[in-house]
Design an enzyme around this catalytic site. Structure first.
Site, mmCIF file in Angstrom:
data_model
loop_
_atom_site.group_PDB
_atom_site.id
_atom_site.type_symbol
_atom_site.label_atom_id
_atom_site.label_comp_id
_atom_site.label_asym_id
_atom_site.label_seq_id
_atom_site.Cartn_x
_atom_site.Cartn_y
_atom_site.Cartn_z
ATOM 1 N N ASP A 47 3.851 -12.214 10.282
ATOM 2 C CA ASP A 47 3.606 -11.522 11.295
ATOM 3 C C ASP A 47 2.259 -11.083 11.177
ATOM 4 O O ASP A 47 2.176 -9.543 11.649
ATOM 5 C CB ASP A 47 4.859 -10.633 11.298
ATOM 6 C CG ASP A 47 4.496 -9.142 10.170
ATOM 7 O OD1 ASP A 47 3.914 -8.410 9.791
ATOM 8 O OD2 ASP A 47 6.010 -8.969 9.715
ATOM 9 N N ARG A 61 -1.754 -7.885 13.921
ATOM 10 C CA ARG A 61 0.028 -7.705 13.850
ATOM 11 C C ARG A 61 0.787 -8.247 14.903
ATOM 12 O O ARG A 61 -0.056 -7.692 15.426
ATOM 13 C CB ARG A 61 -0.191 -6.425 13.241
ATOM 14 C CG ARG A 61 1.328 -5.446 13.421
ATOM 15 C CD ARG A 61 2.072 -6.105 11.949
ATOM 16 N NE ARG A 61 3.297 -5.322 11.208
ATOM 17 C CZ ARG A 61 4.456 -6.296 12.147
ATOM 18 N NH1 ARG A 61 4.914 -6.947 12.786
ATOM 19 N NH2 ARG A 61 5.310 -5.597 11.523
ATOM 20 N N ASP A 66 8.948 -7.848 12.936
ATOM 21 C CA ASP A 66 8.880 -8.145 11.915
ATOM 22 C C ASP A 66 9.756 -9.224 10.698
ATOM 23 O O ASP A 66 10.833 -9.642 10.959
ATOM 24 C CB ASP A 66 9.311 -6.511 11.625
ATOM 25 C CG ASP A 66 9.695 -6.257 10.095
ATOM 26 O OD1 ASP A 66 8.384 -6.011 9.177
ATOM 27 O OD2 ASP A 66 10.776 -5.314 9.006
ATOM 28 N N THR A 67 8.804 -9.871 9.704
ATOM 29 C CA THR A 67 9.042 -10.369 8.850
ATOM 30 C C THR A 67 9.577 -9.683 7.675
ATOM 31 O O THR A 67 8.469 -8.822 7.259
ATOM 32 C CB THR A 67 8.120 -11.475 9.258
ATOM 33 O OG1 THR A 67 7.454 -11.820 8.268
ATOM 34 C CG2 THR A 67 7.925 -12.164 10.398
ATOM 35 N N GLU A 69 8.663 -9.058 3.603
ATOM 36 C CA GLU A 69 7.619 -8.949 2.952
ATOM 37 C C GLU A 69 7.455 -10.318 2.266
ATOM 38 O O GLU A 69 8.405 -10.927 1.197
ATOM 39 C CB GLU A 69 7.198 -7.819 2.576
ATOM 40 C CG GLU A 69 7.580 -6.433 2.531
ATOM 41 C CD GLU A 69 6.065 -6.198 4.126
ATOM 42 O OE1 GLU A 69 5.452 -7.056 3.827
ATOM 43 O OE2 GLU A 69 6.522 -5.579 5.076
ATOM 44 N N ARG A 112 -5.352 -2.567 12.356
ATOM 45 C CA ARG A 112 -4.739 -3.737 13.459
ATOM 46 C C ARG A 112 -4.527 -4.120 14.820
ATOM 47 O O ARG A 112 -4.064 -2.998 15.587
ATOM 48 C CB ARG A 112 -3.688 -4.136 12.479
ATOM 49 C CG ARG A 112 -3.811 -3.828 10.925
ATOM 50 C CD ARG A 112 -2.542 -4.287 10.071
ATOM 51 N NE ARG A 112 -1.359 -3.614 10.433
ATOM 52 C CZ ARG A 112 0.334 -3.436 10.107
ATOM 53 N NH1 ARG A 112 -0.108 -4.569 9.287
ATOM 54 N NH2 ARG A 112 0.869 -3.036 10.258
#
Length: 242
Positions: A47, A61, A66-67, A69, A112
Site C-alpha cells: 500500500d 500512501r 491497508d495491506t 506488513e 506521505r
C-alpha cells in the site's frame, strides 16, 4: 501597495496551485478528479510506493486500504504481506500509472502523499481488495470518495474467503491478528503429532501398521498415517507382530 499585494497573490498561486489550499500547513485540494501521470520509482509494500511527482521523489500512501506488513519494526513480517507487495508491483508494471487526490488532506502525519492509484485507468486499490490482499482502513472524511466501490470489491474477497480472509479473525478493525494463524498452526501440529501410527505396505502387498513403541517403528517409512489403531484397522491394516 497594490502592486505588492498583486505580487503576493501571484506568488501564492504559483506556490500552491489554483486547485489547492493550505490550512495550518496541511495541503488540501478542491476535489478535482483529474489523474496525474507519475513514474514509479520503488514499490515499498502493498500500500505504499515511491513516485517521481513534479520532479521530486515522493512517497505515496494508498487511500482507504491497508495491506499486511512486510518488514515492520514491531509487527515484523505478516502473512500475505509479501504477496500483496509482489501483486502491487506486478500491477504497477503492467501499464501507465496515475494518481488522484481526494478533497481532504493531501499529506498524512508522516509526510506521505495520500492518493488513489491507477494503472491504465483501473484502480489498484480495488484490485488488491478484490483479490483478498488488502482490507479497508484509515477512513478519514472527507477523503472517502470511492469508499462504496472499495467496500463492494472487498465484499467479493470476503465471500470467496481468499487471501487475508482465509482465516477467521485474521482481519480486525485495528489491523491483522497474526496470533490467530500462529494458534491455528500450533493446533494443526498438535493434531499431526497425535496421528503417529505408521501404515506400511510390504513387498508382499500386506498392509501393516506400527505403533511408536514397536520394534520396527523408527525404520519404517509410512505410506499412510493414522491417529488411532482403530483407524488403521478400518483401513485394512494389521498390527505389526513383532
Amino acid at each position: 501597495m497594490k502592486k505588492i499585494f498583486a505580487y503576493l497573490v501571484l506568488f501564492t498561486i504559483l506556490l500552491y496551485g489554483c486547485d489547492e489550499s493550505s490550512t495550518n500547513g496541511v495541503i488540501q485540494t478542491d476535489g478535482s478528479t483529474n489523474q496525474i501521470a507519475v513514474e514509479v520509482v520503488e514499490v515499498i509494500d502493498g500500500d505504499t510506493i515511491k513516485v517521481k511527482y513534479n520532479g521530486d521523489i515522493e512517497k505515496v500512501r494508498y487511500l482507504l486500504i491497508d495491506t499486511p506488513e512486510t518488514n515492520h519494526h514491531t509487527l515484523g513480517k505478516q502473512p500475505f504481506g509479501e504477496e500483496a507487495k509482489q501483486r502491487n508491483k506486478e500491477i504497477l508494471k503492467s501499464g501507465n500509472v496515475t494518481i488522484e487526490f481526494d478533497v481532504g488532506n493531501r499529506l498524512d502525519d508522516y509526510g506521505r502523499m495520500l492518493a488513489y492509484v491507477y494503472v491504465d485507468g483501473e484502480s489498484v486499490q480495488e484490485t488488491l481488495l478484490e483479490e483478498g490482499l488488502a482490507r479497508i482502513a484509515y477512513i478519514f472524511p472527507p477523503n472517502t470518495r470511492y469508499l462504496d466501490e472499495f467496500e463492494e470489491a472487498s465484499k467479493v474477497a470476503k465471500e470467496r474467503s481468499i487471501g487475508i480472509w482465509e482465516t477467521d479473525n485474521y482481519v480486525t478493525n485495528r489491523g491483522f491478528n497474526t496470533e490467530v494463524l500462529t494458534n491455528n498452526n500450533a493446533e494443526e501440529k498438535s493434531t499431526t503429532e497425535q496421528c503417529n501410527i505408521k501404515g506400511n505396505i510390504n513387498r508382499q502387498g500386506k498392509k501393516i501398521y506400527h505403533i511408536p513403541s514397536g520394534k520396527y517403528y523408527e525404520q519404517t517409512n509410512p505410506e499412510e498415517w493414522f491417529c488411532t489403531e482403530q483407524d488403521a484397522i478400518q483401513a485394512g491394516f494389521k498390527k505389526s507382530g513383532e
